[in-house]
Motif scaffolding. Structure first.
Motif, PDB file in Angstrom:
ATOM      1  N   TYR A  84      -3.377  15.371   4.775  1.00  0.00           N
ATOM      2  CA  TYR A  84      -4.456  14.407   4.548  1.00  0.00           C
ATOM      3  C   TYR A  84      -5.778  15.132   4.682  1.00  0.00           C
ATOM      4  N   VAL A 119      -7.346   8.254   1.127  1.00  0.00           N
ATOM      5  CA  VAL A 119      -6.092   8.966   0.872  1.00  0.00           C
ATOM      6  C   VAL A 119      -6.008   9.362  -0.597  1.00  0.00           C
ATOM      7  N   VAL A 120      -6.356   8.402  -1.460  1.00  0.00           N
ATOM      8  CA  VAL A 120      -6.328   8.668  -2.903  1.00  0.00           C
ATOM      9  C   VAL A 120      -7.234   9.855  -3.217  1.00  0.00           C
ATOM     10  N   TRP A 174       1.884   6.185   6.597  1.00  0.00           N
ATOM     11  CA  TRP A 174       2.301   6.756   5.319  1.00  0.00           C
ATOM     12  C   TRP A 174       2.878   8.154   5.491  1.00  0.00           C
ATOM     13  N   LEU A 217       0.890   4.144  -2.825  1.00  0.00           N
ATOM     14  CA  LEU A 217       0.724   5.578  -2.544  1.00  0.00           C
ATOM     15  C   LEU A 217       1.932   6.372  -3.035  1.00  0.00           C
ATOM     16  N   GLN A 228       0.818  -1.205   0.000  1.00  0.00           N
ATOM     17  CA  GLN A 228       0.000   0.000   0.000  1.00  0.00           C
ATOM     18  C   GLN A 228       0.855   1.261   0.000  1.00  0.00           C
ATOM     19  N   GLN A 277      -6.913   2.256   0.313  1.00  0.00           N
ATOM     20  CA  GLN A 277      -6.409   3.615   0.486  1.00  0.00           C
ATOM     21  C   GLN A 277      -7.338   4.659  -0.126  1.00  0.00           C
ATOM     22  N   LEU A 301       1.419   6.837  -6.695  1.00  0.00           N
ATOM     23  CA  LEU A 301       0.369   7.838  -6.907  1.00  0.00           C
ATOM     24  C   LEU A 301       0.935   9.241  -6.709  1.00  0.00           C
ATOM     25  N   GLN A 302       1.733   9.390  -5.680  1.00  0.00           N
ATOM     26  CA  GLN A 302       2.327  10.704  -5.421  1.00  0.00           C
ATOM     27  C   GLN A 302       3.270  11.126  -6.528  1.00  0.00           C
ATOM     28  N   CYS A 313      -5.522  -1.979  -3.446  1.00  0.00           N
ATOM     29  CA  CYS A 313      -4.851  -0.798  -2.887  1.00  0.00           C
ATOM     30  C   CYS A 313      -5.743   0.440  -3.010  1.00  0.00           C
TER      31      CYS A 313
END
Ligand SMILES: [Zn+2]
Length: 349
Positions: free
Chosen positions: A250, A172-173, A315, A16, A12, A169, A19-20, A165
């Motif tokens: 977040y 967060v996504v 995270w 992330l 995970q 998540q 994704l970042q 994932c």
């Protein structure tokens, strides 16, 4: 019913991280990539992957969902003015949707129009020409972390574990995507006059709103026996409902992320993470006071999921460690975060 395996914390975190990297790539000319990530996340929640964890997503379905997301945003932000979502001319899909909206007000009605099929076809072409194959390109590197860049029977296939994932998540996504999306729309010079000093862009785009944090005060005060979460001294009245993992890191309110603190402690901590002793205290609170916390959050109609909050925290500490950032140790004391945050999470430090 296919048994679903929760991806490991490591998987995970890698997800992330990817994704970042995508969100930070920074060369987006339109907001399409943000909408695409949102669609992938939404469909991951709603659909069940195959036994090996792959998820097939027909381009047709992605296109329909894409339209749905932009439908709301094609509404006028000010009378007869729509927010622009591309660096050059208005994003073409928005232009099309604005025209349709003038004739039918509701998406459900638009779906019954003869033009709907052609709109979906046009959106499929748009997806293929713009975000779908470009999304995973960071600099001159093609990550292909979510899916391989090709259609198979008119569908893309999320790689094994990717849907899981997105699911694990999701908050967060969603938060990361909305924040990046909002920044882009707000920074476009053409929008600035339109936005003026009004702070309602997030509400307009996403219907985002911060929950009534005041409803948490009483319950948290009780859990903390009337004391500040950080300094441990009594809170005479009120206190400040503090985001343990700061809002800027977040941007979504989830119950377990809240602690009650003095205004002064809260403002000294500012946008930093709290040091490892506080992290231990927070993890322990969430584990030992689980039932009471669930009740407090439910009564306040606050979304909560202890595992999600835990993942978010892990995270965000990892992000700060990686970037060599500071954490707050109380009062005016700060330090660079080392690997020490890992052991409270049961990870080797
Ligand atoms: Zn305090």
């Amino acid at each position: 019913m296919v048994a679903q395996i929760t991806p490991s914390a490591q998987t995970q975190l890698e997800f992330l991280g990817n994704l970042q990297r995508i969100l930070n790539a920074g060369s987006f000319v339109a907001t399409y990539k943000y909408a695409l990530i949102r669609v992938l996340a939404d469909l991951s929640i709603e659909r069940t992957p195959t036994a090996d964890g792959r998820l097939e997503l027909p381009l047709e379905d992605i296109a329909e969902r894409f339209i749905e997301i932009y439908w709301r945003q094609a509404a006028p932000f000010r009378p007869r003015r729509t927010l622009v979502q591309a660096t050059g001319n208005q994003a073409s899909l928005l232009t099309r949707l604005m025209a349709i909206r003038e004739r039918v007000g509701k998406l459900a009605d638009a779906r019954r129009m003869p033009r709907w099929r052609s709109l979906v076809r046009g959106t499929k072409t748009l997806l293929l020409e713009q975000p779908l194959w470009r999304l995973q390109r960071v600099g001159n590197e093609l990550l292909e972390c979510f899916y391989s860049n090709r259609l198979l029977n008119g569908a893309i296939i999320l790689k094994p574990g990717v849907a899981a994932c997105f699911k694990a998540q999701f908050p967060v996504v969603q938060a990361l995507v909305q924040l990046a999306w909002l920044r882009m729309v707000q920074q476009l010079p053409i929008n600035q006059e339109l936005i003026g000093q009004g702070g309602d862009v997030a509400e307009f785009l996403f219907g985002a709103e911060r929950g009534a944090l005041a409803r948490l005060t009483g319950g948290l005060l009780e859990i903390q026996t009337g004391r500040c979460f950080y300094c441990g001294r009594g809170i005479p009245a009120g206190g400040h409902v503090d985001h343990f993992v700061p809002w800027v890191r977040y941007p979504r309110d989830l119950g377990h992320n809240f602690v009650l603190a003095h205004d002064t402690c809260n403002s000294r901590k500012a946008d930093l993470l709290a040091g490892v002793p506080y992290l231990e205290r927070w993890l322990e609170r969430n584990a030992t006071r689980r039932i009471e916390l669930d009740r407090i959050f439910s009564e306040a109609r606050m979304l909560h999921d202890v595992e999600t909050s835990r993942h978010v925290a892990a995270w965000s500490y990892e992000q700060v460690e990686r970037s060599g950032g500071l954490v707050w140790l109380g009062g005016e004391r700060f330090e660079h975060l080392g690997r020490g945050w890992r052991s409270p999470f049961g990870m080797p430090s």
